[in-house]
Design a protein around this motif. Structure first.
Motif, mmCIF file in Angstrom:
data_model
loop_
_atom_site.group_PDB
_atom_site.id
_atom_site.type_symbol
_atom_site.label_atom_id
_atom_site.label_comp_id
_atom_site.label_asym_id
_atom_site.label_seq_id
_atom_site.Cartn_x
_atom_site.Cartn_y
_atom_site.Cartn_z
ATOM 1 N N ILE A 1 68.446 90.727 46.678
ATOM 2 C CA ILE A 1 68.662 89.773 45.315
ATOM 3 C C ILE A 1 68.942 88.290 45.063
ATOM 4 O O ILE A 1 68.615 88.069 44.576
ATOM 5 N N VAL A 2 69.486 87.806 46.336
ATOM 6 C CA VAL A 2 69.279 86.526 46.130
ATOM 7 C C VAL A 2 68.617 85.854 46.322
ATOM 8 O O VAL A 2 67.529 85.074 45.836
ATOM 9 N N SER B 1 65.502 86.301 36.068
ATOM 10 C CA SER B 1 66.477 86.182 37.397
ATOM 11 C C SER B 1 67.657 87.098 37.244
ATOM 12 O O SER B 1 68.051 88.152 38.037
ATOM 13 N N GLN B 2 68.672 87.066 36.455
ATOM 14 C CA GLN B 2 69.891 88.145 35.380
ATOM 15 C C GLN B 2 69.080 89.579 35.266
ATOM 16 O O GLN B 2 69.545 90.216 35.643
ATOM 17 N N VAL C 1 74.431 81.482 36.800
ATOM 18 C CA VAL C 1 73.698 81.289 37.536
ATOM 19 C C VAL C 1 72.485 80.585 36.424
ATOM 20 O O VAL C 1 71.834 79.909 35.991
ATOM 21 N N PHE C 2 72.672 81.406 34.637
ATOM 22 C CA PHE C 2 72.437 81.417 34.217
ATOM 23 C C PHE C 2 70.487 81.396 34.097
ATOM 24 O O PHE C 2 70.223 79.967 34.187
ATOM 25 N N ALA C 3 70.314 82.111 34.705
ATOM 26 C CA ALA C 3 68.827 82.367 34.705
ATOM 27 C C ALA C 3 68.472 83.967 33.872
ATOM 28 O O ALA C 3 69.194 84.991 35.134
ATOM 29 N N MET D 1 77.911 85.943 36.158
ATOM 30 C CA MET D 1 76.532 85.387 36.530
ATOM 31 C C MET D 1 75.248 84.713 35.318
ATOM 32 O O MET D 1 74.895 83.907 35.896
ATOM 33 N N ALA E 1 67.997 91.009 38.458
ATOM 34 C CA ALA E 1 68.928 91.772 39.784
ATOM 35 C C ALA E 1 69.445 93.173 39.069
ATOM 36 O O ALA E 1 69.744 93.755 40.234
ATOM 37 N N THR F 1 66.238 75.260 32.360
ATOM 38 C CA THR F 1 65.465 76.826 32.242
ATOM 39 C C THR F 1 64.099 76.724 31.511
ATOM 40 O O THR F 1 63.587 75.263 31.425
ATOM 41 N N THR G 1 65.384 86.370 43.516
ATOM 42 C CA THR G 1 66.536 85.331 42.841
ATOM 43 C C THR G 1 65.405 83.578 43.558
ATOM 44 O O THR G 1 64.975 82.951 41.980
ATOM 45 N N PHE G 2 65.261 83.590 44.195
ATOM 46 C CA PHE G 2 65.400 82.625 44.540
ATOM 47 C C PHE G 2 63.471 81.900 43.953
ATOM 48 O O PHE G 2 63.044 81.436 43.667
ATOM 49 N N ASN H 1 62.901 82.339 40.985
ATOM 50 C CA ASN H 1 63.556 80.809 40.067
ATOM 51 C C ASN H 1 62.572 79.475 40.403
ATOM 52 O O ASN H 1 62.862 78.798 39.603
ATOM 53 N N PHE H 2 61.874 80.221 41.316
ATOM 54 C CA PHE H 2 60.910 79.044 41.699
ATOM 55 C C PHE H 2 60.512 77.521 41.040
ATOM 56 O O PHE H 2 60.274 76.619 41.275
ATOM 57 N N ARG H 3 59.479 78.783 40.070
ATOM 58 C CA ARG H 3 59.029 77.479 39.224
ATOM 59 C C ARG H 3 60.255 76.632 38.203
ATOM 60 O O ARG H 3 59.346 75.091 37.845
#
Lengths: 245, 106
Positions: A73-74, A56-57, A51-53, A47, A60, A111, A77-78, A81-83
């Motif tokens: 969870i997906v 959201s990790q 994914v590197f976020a 992850m 999750a 990030t 995450t969307f 991370n929308f920002r």
């Protein structure tokens, strides 16, 4: 001033160092929390690698502990991370000169931290021909640090169980303060920050961090309104110089 | 729980959001007004991340002089205004936070 590529790369790493320090405890706590869920060790690491976020990790792992299904969870995450879409829109004029082979890794490494460092640099220097070397110096440093910290958390996380309650998130707060405060030099920028801050408290309970996005968009609109009232004064001469083609 | 689907799904949405505008960058030209609006993104988004961390450290509103996050943030803001030095801001803010949390309050 002209820098060589290597110097730009190292300057990026150097400028990112305070944010790296701030991110270390997060990576370790993530690894430790991941280890305590039903996720296998490779999935906790994967992850971070793919994914590197950070936020959201964390979410999750929290949702997994609550028994959430993977599509939930997906989807979360969307939204969380929308920002990053706002970040990429802001950086758009600066990536146009590059091929997709450079743009794709730039996007992958985008990030909160790499954006904060990059926008700070662009504010000071305007449009730069070799911007990607600086960016990769900062962003790759962040990436490698995140992987190392994930592993450290995975292995030693259990021996420091109370770490999540030390208040280590304060490191990120002061790092972001160090980036924002120098940008606040007129009524529009000040109103932007205050509006975003107050609204983010009011909308804190909104699901999937949608309150954060709402607050940011309203704050930007308020700033634009004040900017127009000030007679079209630019938020920041340097940023504007960098953003205009 | 399918771990592969979970991580692949998270990768697709995260990378997708980060890359979509970069991918089509050649074909889009934002209007001037939007470009100027985007200049405020760092201030707006980063502040919206900071405020809840400072004023709601445990998820509930906690505006008190006993809240070490507020003390640390005030010191960091003051130092940043004074010196505009990132490292100094971080060190001073964290020191004030730690001093308040462990020495003064507890």
């Amino acid at each position: 001033m002209q820098y060589t590529r290597l110097k730009l790369f190292i300057l990026g790493m150097k400028d990112c160092a305070p944010l790296i320090l701030a991110a270390i405890p997060f990576g370790i706590i993530y690894g430790a929390l991941g280890q305590s869920t039903e996720l296998s060790a490779w999935a906790v690491v994967a992850m971070s690698v793919f994914v590197f976020a950070g936020s959201s990790q964390f979410i999750a792992v929290g949702l997994l502990a609550g028994g959430a299904a993977w599509p939930v969870i997906v989807l979360t995450t969307f939204f969380v991370n929308f920002r990053h879409l706002l970040y990429s829109a802001n950086l758009l004029p600066h990536v146009k000169p590059y091929s997709q082979a450079i743009r794709a890794p730039m996007a992958f490494l985008l990030t909160d931290e790499s954006f904060a460092v990059a926008s700070n640099y662009l504010t000071d220097h305007g449009k730069q021909a070799n911007f990607h070397w600086y960016y990769f110096g900062a962003a790759l440093f962040m990436y490698i640090n995140w992987q190392v910290c994930t592993l450290v958390g995975l292995f030693i996380g259990q021996s420091i169980p109370d770490m999540a309650n030390w208040g280590l998130d304060m490191a990120m707060v002061v790092a972001f303060i160090g980036i924002i405060v120098p940008c606040l030099h007129n009524r529009a920028t000040l109103a932007c920050a205050l509006t975003a801050g107050v609204l983010s408290l009011i909308t804190y309970d909104w699901p999937h961090k949608t309150g954060l996005l709402f607050s940011a968009v309203v704050a930007i609109l308020v700033a634009m309104y004040l900017e127009a009232k000030q007679g079209g004064m630019q938020p920041d001469a340097h940023i504007s110089k960098g953003a205009s083609k | 729980m399918n771990e592969v689907l979970l991580i692949f799904g998270m990768f697709v949405v995260t990378f997708g959001i980060r890359y979509v505008l970069f991918a089509v960058a050649d074909n889009i030209e934002f209007p001037d007004k939007l470009k100027r609006a985007l200049n405020y993104v760092p201030i707006a988004v980063l502040t919206a991340i900071i405020f809840p961390a400072v004023f709601m450290p445990k998820g509930e509103f906690y505006a008190s002089i006993e809240n070490p996050y507020i003390v640390g943030a005030i010191v960091a803001i003051a130092i940043s205004f004074w010196r505009k030095n990132m490292l100094l801001t971080v060190v001073a803010g964290l020191a004030a936070f730690a001093a308040w949390k462990w020495l003064i309050i507890s």
